[in-house]
Enzyme design. Structure first.
Site, PDB file in Angstrom:
ATOM      1  N   PHE A  12      45.381  76.549  77.261  1.00  0.00           N
ATOM      2  CA  PHE A  12      45.057  77.617  76.296  1.00  0.00           C
ATOM      3  C   PHE A  12      43.590  77.516  75.846  1.00  0.00           C
ATOM      4  CE2 PHE A  12      45.509  78.291  71.464  1.00  0.00           C
ATOM      5  CZ  PHE A  12      45.062  79.610  71.523  1.00  0.00           C
ATOM      6  N   THR A  36      50.841  70.934  81.888  1.00  0.00           N
ATOM      7  CA  THR A  36      51.112  72.013  80.931  1.00  0.00           C
ATOM      8  C   THR A  36      50.152  73.186  81.129  1.00  0.00           C
ATOM      9  OG1 THR A  36      49.706  70.976  79.258  1.00  0.00           O
ATOM     10  CG2 THR A  36      52.054  70.460  79.170  1.00  0.00           C
ATOM     11  N   ALA A 115      38.363  66.646  71.816  1.00  0.00           N
ATOM     12  CA  ALA A 115      39.236  67.465  70.974  1.00  0.00           C
ATOM     13  C   ALA A 115      40.188  66.562  70.218  1.00  0.00           C
ATOM     14  CB  ALA A 115      40.021  68.439  71.847  1.00  0.00           C
ATOM     15  N   TYR A 146      51.291  61.538  70.050  1.00  0.00           N
ATOM     16  CA  TYR A 146      50.127  62.435  70.029  1.00  0.00           C
ATOM     17  C   TYR A 146      49.133  61.965  68.961  1.00  0.00           C
ATOM     18  CZ  TYR A 146      47.610  66.950  69.783  1.00  0.00           C
ATOM     19  OH  TYR A 146      46.655  67.948  69.809  1.00  0.00           O
ATOM     20  N   TYR A 160      31.860  54.143  71.569  1.00  0.00           N
ATOM     21  CA  TYR A 160      30.886  54.462  72.638  1.00  0.00           C
ATOM     22  C   TYR A 160      29.590  54.993  72.035  1.00  0.00           C
ATOM     23  CZ  TYR A 160      33.206  53.426  77.000  1.00  0.00           C
ATOM     24  OH  TYR A 160      33.756  52.763  78.061  1.00  0.00           O
ATOM     25  N   ARG A 187      55.906  76.161  69.847  1.00  0.00           N
ATOM     26  CA  ARG A 187      55.105  76.358  68.641  1.00  0.00           C
ATOM     27  C   ARG A 187      55.604  77.581  67.877  1.00  0.00           C
ATOM     28  NH1 ARG A 187      51.034  73.845  67.297  1.00  0.00           N
ATOM     29  NH2 ARG A 187      50.351  72.124  68.594  1.00  0.00           N
TER      30      ARG A 187
HETATM   31  N1  UDP Z   1      58.506  76.124  63.343  1.00  0.00           N
HETATM   32  C1  UDP Z   1      59.577  76.909  62.986  1.00  0.00           C
HETATM   33  N2  UDP Z   1      60.283  77.534  63.978  1.00  0.00           N
HETATM   34  C2  UDP Z   1      59.987  77.419  65.301  1.00  0.00           C
HETATM   35  C3  UDP Z   1      58.879  76.631  65.652  1.00  0.00           C
HETATM   36  C4  UDP Z   1      58.168  75.989  64.661  1.00  0.00           C
HETATM   37  O1  UDP Z   1      59.894  77.060  61.798  1.00  0.00           O
HETATM   38  O2  UDP Z   1      60.700  78.024  66.137  1.00  0.00           O
HETATM   39  C5  UDP Z   1      57.762  75.427  62.282  1.00  0.00           C
HETATM   40  C6  UDP Z   1      57.505  73.943  62.538  1.00  0.00           C
HETATM   41  O3  UDP Z   1      58.601  73.173  62.093  1.00  0.00           O
HETATM   42  C7  UDP Z   1      56.268  73.709  61.706  1.00  0.00           C
HETATM   43  C8  UDP Z   1      55.529  75.034  61.783  1.00  0.00           C
HETATM   44  O4  UDP Z   1      56.473  76.002  62.196  1.00  0.00           O
HETATM   45  O5  UDP Z   1      56.604  73.436  60.368  1.00  0.00           O
HETATM   46  C9  UDP Z   1      54.371  75.044  62.758  1.00  0.00           C
HETATM   47  O6  UDP Z   1      54.831  74.530  63.967  1.00  0.00           O
HETATM   48  P1  UDP Z   1      53.936  74.436  65.252  1.00  0.00           P
HETATM   49  O7  UDP Z   1      54.752  73.748  66.290  1.00  0.00           O
HETATM   50  O8  UDP Z   1      53.377  75.765  65.568  1.00  0.00           O
HETATM   51  O9  UDP Z   1      52.713  73.528  64.838  1.00  0.00           O
HETATM   52  P2  UDP Z   1      52.570  72.086  64.135  1.00  0.00           P
HETATM   53  O10 UDP Z   1      53.873  71.672  63.487  1.00  0.00           O
HETATM   54  O11 UDP Z   1      52.137  71.156  65.209  1.00  0.00           O
HETATM   55  O12 UDP Z   1      51.535  72.363  63.132  1.00  0.00           O
END
Ligand code: UDP
Length: 327
Positions: A12, A36, A115, A146, A160, A187
């Protein structure tokens, strides 16, 4: 022409970075192992004389012939579903992969930007998160593979810089969205849009009161470009400081897509951060950067992208979208 290596090029963010550096007149080498990533994200670049693609896993020794001016290390699984499925690769690309690329940068006298992520703050006890905050990470939880790989990445990058004088840059990326996200990477944004397009209810985890702050990809790419060109070696937050609860976010997607489905609540995954918002004071001061694209506009563009995908995309698993035929 300056020459740049971009790892995670078929992903992405990596693919948007390839576009940007091609536009800036660079010779771009894209590298990806396609676990991925997806060749379709860079298919439009494959015929260009100033773009070449290397199918390679950067956690193994990285060889690039000729001179290199800059390196962007963006190879890594980056969604919670991915880390759960491929935890060892996630650890290796952040640690061994970063080590290899720092060695390459040293050898080529190239500047390298790595990143990093807001995940280094874990489930933060300081809000909003400034670069000075050291974080609250569970090393043995599901996100540990992660988060700790990225924390190690920052440490080895600084080492480094300090011990070898390599020109290094560290960006801490907060939640970012836009075209070329994977529809089924788990996500929140692609999950909600995918559910709306399939006519399913939207699954909000927990009570939806957890917050995130979503940045449109073009704004992020501009921040990366400016940070790379700056002379600052410490970590810099890049993200959109406008915070929203996940429940409100799901409601926005319902409105945007016009779906008649509703929100259903599921268990909150372990160690899911309760709140996240970048403090971007440093980026504003150092880079004169701040996000320009508002969420309504960014979500509209992203929704149009997802709608344009072939229907079978909607039913694909998190992995298996790669097109290795181009190698
Ligand atoms: N989330 C949700 N439903 C989904 C996928 C994610 O409610 O189907 C929630 C997840 O638990 C988190 C938030 O959305 O609290 C953002 O999740 P994402 O995976 O996008 O990013 P990250 O948690 O890594 O910030």
């Amino acid at each position: 022409m300056p020459r740049i290596l971009i790892t995670g090029a078929a992903g992405f963010l990596g693919s948007h970075l390839c576009d940007r550096f091609i536009k800036e007149g660079y010779d771009v080498i894209g590298m990806d192992n396609l676990i991925t990533g997806d060749m379709r994200n860079i298919e439009h670049l494959m015929q260009l004389p100033n773009f070449e693609f290397h199918h390679h896993d950067v956690s193994k020794y990285v060889h690039v012939a000729g001179e290199l001016d800059e390196i962007l290390h963006f190879a890594s699984p980056a969604s919670p579903i991915d880390y759960l499925k491929i935890p060892i690769q996630t650890l290796k690309v952040g640690s061994l992969g970063t080590h290899n690329l720092l060695g390459l940068a040293k050898d080529k006298k190239a500047r390298i930007l790595v990143a990093s992520t807001s995940e280094v703050y874990g489930d933060p006890m300081v809000h909003p998160q400034t670069e000075e905050y050291w974080g609250n990470v569970n090393p043995v939880g599901p996100r540990g593979v992660y988060d700790e790989a990225k924390r190690f990445q920052e440490a080895i990058t600084m080492a480094y810089h300090t011990y070898h004088g390599v020109e290094t840059r560290i960006i801490r990326i907060f939640n970012t969205y836009g075209p070329r996200m994977r529809l089924n990477d788990g996500r929140a944004l692609p999950a909600f849009i995918g559910q709306a397009l399939r006519g399913e209810d939207l699954t909000v985890f927990g009570d939806g009161s957890q917050t995130r702050s979503f940045c449109y990809v073009d704004d992020l790419v501009e921040g990366i470009y400016r940070l790379l060109k700056s002379d600052y070696a410490g970590p810099v937050n890049i993200g959109n400081p406008i915070e929203i609860t996940i429940k409100e976010f799901a409601e926005e997607i319902i409105k945007l897509t016009g779906t008649s489905q509703k929100i259903v609540y599921k268990d909150l995954p372990k160690d899911d951060p309760k709140q996240r918002q970048p403090d971007i004071t440093l980026a504003r001061k150092l880079l004169g950067w701040e996000p320009k694209v508002n969420r309504a506009e960014g979500l509209r563009i992203t929704y149009d992208y997802f709608k344009s995908l072939p229907e079978e995309e909607l039913y694909k698993e998190a992995h298996g979208r790669s097109f290795p035929r181009a190698i």
